[in-house]
Scaffold this active site. Structure first.
Site: not given
Ligand code: PMM
Length: 265
Positions: A204, A245
């Site tokens: 992030k 994650r």
């Molecule tokens: N961040 C992203 C997408 N999905 N889901 C959860 N539960 N927590 C998060 O912090 C989260 C998520 C954004 O990141 P990406 O675009 O790299 O998937």
């Protein structure tokens, strides 16, 4: 939890796994690296992102979920839409990762109550197009905990078994870098909610800013934030997180093993 973004525009790995065959191959690699769960998503939630049509989101994620679930992988679907979630469950997903915590689609909590999958409820204050304007807090930790507690009440009222619910403070979602660091520093306080905690810090922007080039001030690009992401994984695990994650699974899996052997988990 390994991330499989089937999107053309995610901030972290935009477009790399947009073709189903590439996404399926990537998911298998993440499993080989030690992922216990794969989170398959077809909507980018980066700040300012536009939403895909539901039919397009379904077209992106379904073949990937079908193939990886057929391999025996545990699949989470990253969606705010009940219709997408329902089809994902039909295709073999066992968990719904709803970054809106049931707020984006009134049909989501009834669906979870009816079908009974595991459910991740993330802290959310609005869609990505305008979420950064909502990053206002007097005490970010106290307010995120209070807002998650309200969501837990709604989840219980919908008839969902709370034993199947995990919470996520939603780093970067209506939160600036200082808010994210404050949440991480005080992660133990979320134990008051008595639910497993999922943390999504991987790649992030707040890590990019921490690691900015000293001369130019340019943030470190997303694909070179994995060592820092792994450091967050170890510290989050040591602070009681249940799951992290991660886009690059191997470094975070190793980091969590160290935290565990250390006795910190
Ligand atoms: N961040 C992203 C997408 N999905 N889901 C959860 N539960 N927590 C998060 O912090 C989260 C998520 C954004 O990141 P990406 O675009 O790299 O998937």
């Amino acid at each position: 939890m390994g991330v499989v973004n089937v999107t053309p525009d995610s901030f972290s790995d935009g477009g790399e796994w947009f073709e189903p065959a590439a996404a399926i191959k990537h998911g298998r690699e993440l499993l080989a690296e030690g992922a216990d769960l794969l989170d398959v998503g077809g909507e980018s939630t980066r700040p300012g992102a536009q939403r895909p049509e539901p039919a397009e989101e379904i077209r992106r994620v379904l073949p990937v979920i079908e193939a990886l679930a057929a391999d025996g992988a545990l699949i989470s679907v990253d969606t705010m839409r009940a219709d997408v979630a329902a089809l994902a469950l039909d295709a073999g997903a066992v968990m719904i990762n709803d970054v809106s915590g049931g707020l984006a689609d009134p049909d989501m909590l009834p669906l979870v109550a009816e079908r009974g999958p595991a459910y991740v409820c993330m802290h959310w204050r609005g869609h990505s197009a305008d979420m950064q304007s909502r990053a206002r807090y007097d005490d970010v930790v106290a307010e995120v905990i209070a807002e998650l507690a309200v969501r837990l009440d709604a989840i219980a009222a919908a008839g969902i078994d709370l034993a199947k619910v995990a919470l996520d403070p939603g780093l970067g979602f209506a939160k600036n870098a200082d808010h994210n660091w404050e949440v991480l520093r005080r992660l133990r306080e979320f134990a008051v909610l008595e639910r497993p905690l999922l943390i999504g810090a991987s790649r992030k922007a707040f890590l990019g800013r921490l690691l900015a080039d000293e001369e130019t001030g340019e943030p470190r690009p997303a694909v070179r934030r994995d060592d820092a992401s792994a450091a967050v994984s170890a510290l989050a695990a040591a602070s009681g997180a249940w799951c992290v994650r991660a886009h690059a699974v191997a470094p975070s899996a190793d980091a969590v093993r160290v935290a565990s052997r250390w006795g910190a988990v």
